[in-house]
Design a protein around this motif. Structure first.
Motif, PDB file in Angstrom:
ATOM      1  N   HIS A 375      84.460  32.349  67.690  1.00  0.00           N
ATOM      2  CA  HIS A 375      83.030  32.055  67.644  1.00  0.00           C
ATOM      3  C   HIS A 375      82.549  31.314  68.884  1.00  0.00           C
ATOM      4  O   HIS A 375      81.342  31.236  69.141  1.00  0.00           O
ATOM      5  CB  HIS A 375      82.661  31.278  66.381  1.00  0.00           C
ATOM      6  N   THR A 411      88.470  27.983  63.646  1.00  0.00           N
ATOM      7  CA  THR A 411      87.058  27.653  63.890  1.00  0.00           C
ATOM      8  C   THR A 411      86.843  26.396  64.729  1.00  0.00           C
ATOM      9  O   THR A 411      85.774  26.214  65.302  1.00  0.00           O
ATOM     10  CB  THR A 411      86.312  27.444  62.559  1.00  0.00           C
ATOM     11  N   ASP A 419      82.632  29.412  57.996  1.00  0.00           N
ATOM     12  CA  ASP A 419      82.653  30.744  57.395  1.00  0.00           C
ATOM     13  C   ASP A 419      83.546  31.700  58.184  1.00  0.00           C
ATOM     14  O   ASP A 419      83.265  32.028  59.341  1.00  0.00           O
ATOM     15  CB  ASP A 419      81.232  31.299  57.336  1.00  0.00           C
ATOM     16  N   GLU A 422      81.959  34.783  60.001  1.00  0.00           N
ATOM     17  CA  GLU A 422      81.274  34.510  61.264  1.00  0.00           C
ATOM     18  C   GLU A 422      82.264  34.655  62.422  1.00  0.00           C
ATOM     19  O   GLU A 422      81.934  35.200  63.479  1.00  0.00           O
ATOM     20  CB  GLU A 422      80.662  33.110  61.249  1.00  0.00           C
ATOM     21  N   TYR A 425      83.191  38.398  62.859  1.00  0.00           N
ATOM     22  CA  TYR A 425      82.062  39.069  63.527  1.00  0.00           C
ATOM     23  C   TYR A 425      82.072  38.789  65.030  1.00  0.00           C
ATOM     24  O   TYR A 425      81.890  39.697  65.853  1.00  0.00           O
ATOM     25  CB  TYR A 425      80.756  38.585  62.904  1.00  0.00           C
ATOM     26  N   ASP A 434      73.899  39.148  70.059  1.00  0.00           N
ATOM     27  CA  ASP A 434      73.458  37.755  69.941  1.00  0.00           C
ATOM     28  C   ASP A 434      73.035  37.157  71.279  1.00  0.00           C
ATOM     29  O   ASP A 434      73.050  35.940  71.442  1.00  0.00           O
ATOM     30  CB  ASP A 434      74.583  36.915  69.327  1.00  0.00           C
ATOM     31  N   ARG A 497      79.471  40.346  58.975  1.00  0.00           N
ATOM     32  CA  ARG A 497      79.004  38.963  59.091  1.00  0.00           C
ATOM     33  C   ARG A 497      78.463  38.438  57.759  1.00  0.00           C
ATOM     34  O   ARG A 497      78.564  37.247  57.458  1.00  0.00           O
ATOM     35  CB  ARG A 497      77.904  38.897  60.148  1.00  0.00           C
TER      36      ARG A 497
END
Length: 511
Positions: A375, A411, A419, A422, A425, A434, A497
């Motif tokens: 992420h 994360t 999550d 996320e 994705y 994005d 997502r």
């Protein structure tokens, strides 16, 4: 206990194993297969049968996060939403005080109009009679007001890592100050913060987490919670290395032996965490060349190569796993050089955000486990400003990294969202939808949904030293989640997502 899905059971993501049902005894999966076959095998036995309307799958394993910091942040009110420094400062009055310090939730300055952290005199305009500590989202930097700087000097003796003309402190000085402030929290408050963080993971379908960088006090709190049966998920801890000749390796070794001895324990200590450099956001990650948006600055190391090699040697001698935070390519170079001189080293490299071509080969030769945070690709939209287009090819090389070493996903929460979908994705799209300006140019480092899920389960279990994690095969933990839909059948990244995972609560001990 016979657990059946009316859709399907994904028992393992790599190799892919699907079934209709699994048999659970106590905390362990003992069989997996077709429903009728399993039912025939159980004929004559007493057992409970549970049916689910959902796809069943292994719980997610977050190999690198900070449930302690996530819990503290939730205690302080969670994420701060603001569009300008003025917005942030006007909300200081709503912030909770800890040990007399005003500490709001972490702040992402890239979301602010000014694109930076507040200066000390700006904070003074709103709060002068109490110390203020406003932490950067990365956890590697904070803004203080005048009173905060004064008290920081008293606590630390000397501020080694800071820009005092602006009221900013970095890295080790910040962590020492936070440790001092949190030391005033009573044990019940500390335990509740830890439980808040762990419950947040559980609410998203994460059934095990690597707690990357725990203080001694947090370790002891987690041990108590485990003994009292209060931990909602499994926790694999790494004790924060605090530097110097007085660091207590004996304590870490004792923790590893004690916590792995009890097979029913949900808290285990694997080794230690070393934060070698900083983060790209506050420009403290250690680069081989200057930051493109701040010539003359390359970041810095928290520890020398010589000290790191001594840590590696001691960890190797005691069979401790050591997780080393390396974000900049120069920091990675230091870690690789030190590792090459130490035999039998159980090494994890955390983040590995900038990796040069020559370093890919070295990673393949040394074979450390790599723990990355996909992420970051979406959160760090500004990275082309930091490192320039000439180095953007080195950034977040997920596909290439998985080709040279075991790669686990995580994360770094609260830095990134808890999550798991996320994260999946982000790994699949690289921010293509994005507004990430380098996404299309680096799509060769995107992965498939199936690959991302394997990195988030079985590979993360390997990173934590426990192959029973992230699978629902015989011998694996019975950590099961229900999925809102089958992730392997999604062709639209936006739908991936939007998927949800919910932990299945089995009655432990049922036959």
């Amino acid at each position: 206990m016979l657990v059946r899905s009316k859709r399907r059971v994904i028992a393992n993501y790599r190799p892919l194993v699907v079934a209709e049902s699994i048999v659970v005894h106590g905390d362990e999966v003992v069989a997996v297969g077709k429903y009728e076959d399993v039912k025939r095998a159980l004929a004559g036995s007493e057992y409970t049968e549970v049916d689910s309307e959902y796809v069943l799958a292994p719980g997610f394993v977050d190999a690198h996060a900070h449930p302690d910091s996530l819990g503290y942040n939730l205690v302080l009110g969670g994420k701060m939403e603001a569009s300008s420094i003025k917005d942030v400062l006007e909300r200081l009055g709503e912030s909770r005080a800890i040990a007399g310090w005003v500490i709001p939730p972490r702040l992402d300055p890239s979301s602010l109009r000014e694109g930076r952290m507040p200066y000390y005199w700006e904070i003074d305009t709103y709060v002068r009679d109490k110390p203020v500590l406003l932490q950067h989202i990365s956890g590697h930097m904070a803004s203080l007001n005048s009173m905060g700087l004064e008290l920081a000097r008293e606590v630390l003796g000397q501020i080694k890592f800071g820009d005092l003309e602006k009221g900013w402190i970095y890295e080790e000085d910040l962590w020492r100050l936070l440790t001092h402030i949190r030391s005033s929290m009573r044990e019940p408050e500390l335990e509740e913060a830890l439980l808040l963080g762990l419950r947040e993971f559980e609410s998203k379908g994460v059934t095990a987490v690597g707690a990357a960088g725990l203080s001694r006090r947090e370790v002891e709190a987690l041990k108590r919670l485990d003994e009292e049966g209060k931990l909602p998920i499994r926790v694999y801890g790494y004790v924060m290395y605090t530097g110097g000749p007085d660091f207590d390796f004996d304590y870490v070794e004792k923790l590893v032996n004690e916590t792995w001895k009890n097979s029913s324990s949900k808290f285990r200590v694997n080794g230690l965490k070393v934060i070698l450099d900083g983060a790209l956001g506050p420009r403290t990650a250690y680069l081989s060349d200057d930051y493109s948006d701040e010539p003359g600055r390359r970041g810095f190391l928290n520890y020398s190569e010589e000290e790191l090699e001594k840590v590696f040697a001691e960890a190797s001698r005691r069979s401790l796993q050591v997780a080393v935070h390396v974000i900049g390519d120069a920091a990675l170079e230091v870690a690789l050089r030190a590792a090459r001189r130490v035999r039998s080293l159980r090494l994890r490299l955390e983040h590995v955000s900038l990796v040069r071509d020559d370093q890919l080969r070295l990673l393949g030769e040394l074979g450390p486990v790599l723990v990355v945070q996909p992420h970051f690709v979406i959160a760090d939209k500004w990275i082309t400003q930091r490192v320039g287009w000439g180095r953007v090819w080195w950034v977040y090389r997920f596909k290439e990294l998985e080709s040279v070493a075991v790669t686990a996903y995580s994360t770094d929460a609260p830095v990134e969202p808890v999550d798991p979908f996320e994260t999946v994705y982000a790994a699949v799209t690289r921010g293509l939808y994005d507004g990430v300006d380098y996404a299309r140019a680096t799509l060769r480092n995107a992965v498939t949904v199936a690959e991302a899920l394997a990195h988030y389960t079985v590979d993360a279990g390997l990173a934590l030293g426990d192959p029973r994690l992230g699978c629902l095969l015989p011998g694996c933990y019975a950590d099961i989640v229900e999925l809102s839909d089958d992730p392997l059948l999604q062709y639209d990244p936006a739908k991936v997502r939007g998927l949800k995972a919910r932990v299945v609560k089995l009655i432990k001990g049922s036959k």
